[in-house]
Scaffold this active site. Structure first.
Site, PDB file in Angstrom:
ATOM      1  N   HIS A  59       0.873  -1.180   0.000  1.00 43.04           N
ATOM      2  CA  HIS A  59       0.000   0.000   0.000  1.00 43.04           C
ATOM      3  C   HIS A  59       0.909   1.228   0.000  1.00 43.04           C
ATOM      4  CE1 HIS A  59      -2.949  -2.952   1.944  1.00 43.04           C
ATOM      5  NE2 HIS A  59      -3.309  -2.759   0.689  1.00 43.04           N
ATOM      6  N   GLU A  62       1.891   3.840   3.040  1.00 41.71           N
ATOM      7  CA  GLU A  62       2.288   3.359   4.368  1.00 41.71           C
ATOM      8  C   GLU A  62       3.785   3.598   4.560  1.00 41.71           C
ATOM      9  OE1 GLU A  62      -1.460   0.264   4.427  1.00 41.71           O
ATOM     10  OE2 GLU A  62       0.541  -0.585   4.430  1.00 41.71           O
ATOM     11  N   GLU A 215       1.017  -5.523  10.875  1.00 41.77           N
ATOM     12  CA  GLU A 215       0.360  -4.213  10.949  1.00 41.77           C
ATOM     13  C   GLU A 215       1.004  -3.469  12.109  1.00 41.77           C
ATOM     14  OE1 GLU A 215      -1.716  -2.895   8.954  1.00 41.77           O
ATOM     15  OE2 GLU A 215      -2.526  -4.569   7.786  1.00 41.77           O
TER      16      GLU A 215
HETATM   17 ZN   LIG Z   1      -1.326  -1.958   4.125  1.00 43.27          ZN
END
Ligand SMILES: [Zn+2]
Length: 330
Positions: A59, A62, A215
């Site tokens: 992504h 990020e 994460e």
């Molecule tokens: Zn991500």
């Protein structure tokens, strides 16, 4: 520092380096494989037998994990870190990184395990390329294979740093990998129960690597990343790279969850009954009407101790709009 240590700069500029292979003074080899892809080979005689894939920027917005990989590679290129593992550094979505966007046309992390073949556009091509690069990297036999795919989440979380552990038929989740994550500052792990279409699901199920999506806190703009503390992870990655990782078998305080249900959005009538700023890992009481959809479909919470993660009513129809999870043990 060697020019190839500036992979992030090259990637953001969309430039191909003139020299594709460079050697550090200590004899580690840096090999530029393509846009956002660089392989590190340890000096002759120093290889500990670990193949370590580190990816970020799947992504594009990020930034914290992208900067973490950049720091590690720069240290290798300048000789501060002498690698004893083979490493593949991958920046997932260069065009989205350039624009500071999550993605251009579609989320790459829903296009792995062959899903890209049913799709088109820049992200489908990139997912295919990332699969090829990972498969080539993990093609040597008799070596340990580990993949960390680093992310930050869209929303705030009651548990700031957590991992998703993919699933493959007939394979057991590894307690020693969980201990390694705990030592890297991870507070919770979600054990998955079916094969997924994320990058780490692909390397886990198809390339036989131990693989995790990490994460690491909420995606924030530049200058506001001070609350995303990656110190423990950074330290552990350096230890893995240098092969001087302390033996750590403790799982103390690591919370384990498993998927109870995936909430799938079937139509434009889908309605998620949660505030838009709800945090990941928020608890939901039994009997709570979580979502409604076309033809009277209702998602009622039936599970004790249920929590929600990745709620996102804006996904395309047919995709996952949230995951209902419950506490579990190994
Ligand atoms: Zn991500």
């Amino acid at each position: 520092m060697l020019a190839l240590g500036k992979l992030l700069e090259l990637t953001l500029a969309g430039r191909e380096p003139t020299e594709k292979i460079q050697l550090t003074r200590e004899g580690a080899r840096l090999h530029w494989l393509g846009l956002g892809a660089l392989e590190v080979t340890p000096p002759v005689g120093a290889d500990c037998g670990l193949d370590l894939l580190l990816s970020a920027g799947i992504h594009g917005n990020e930034t914290a994990p992208i900067e973490l990989l950049d720091r590690l590679l720069q240290r290798i290129a300048s000789g501060q870190l002498i690698p004893q593992a083979r490493i593949l550094f991958l920046f997932g979505n260069p065009e989205a990184m350039r624009r500071g966007e999550r993605y251009i046309e579609q989320d790459i992390n829903r296009l792995f395990s062959g899903r890209h073949e049913q799709s088109s556009g820049p992200e489908a091509l990139r997912a295919n390329e990332l699969e090829r690069l990972a498969a080539a990297f993990f093609s040597k036999t008799g070596r340990a294979r580990l993949h960390y795919d680093l992310h930050t989440a869209i929303r705030a979380s009651k548990i700031e740093q957590f991992a998703l552990y993919p699933y493959a038929e007939g394979r057991k989740h590894s307690a020693s990998e969980l201990a390694r994550l705990r030592a890297a500052g991870i507070d919770a792990v979600l054990l998955q129960k079916k094969v997924g279409i994320t990058f780490s699901s692909y390397t886990y199920a198809h390339l036989d690597a131990e693989a995790f999506t990490l994460e690491l806190g909420k995606a924030r703009p530049f200058g506001q990343n001070q609350e995303v503390n990656l110190d423990l992870l950074e330290q552990r990655l350096q230890q893995l790279i240098e092969n001087n990782e302390p033996a750590d078998t403790r799982l103390d305080g690591l919370q384990l969850f498993s998927v109870a249900r995936e909430v799938i959005k079937h139509s434009d009538a889908f309605k998620l009954n949660l505030p838009s700023d709800v945090e990941n890992f928020s608890e939901l009481p039994v009997g709570y009407l979580l979502a409604e959809d076309i033809a009277g479909t209702r998602w009622l919470v039936e599970e004790q101790g249920a929590r929600i993660i990745f709620p996102n009513p804006k996904v395309k129809n047919g995709l996952r709009a949230g995951i209902l999870i419950v506490p579990t043990t190994l």
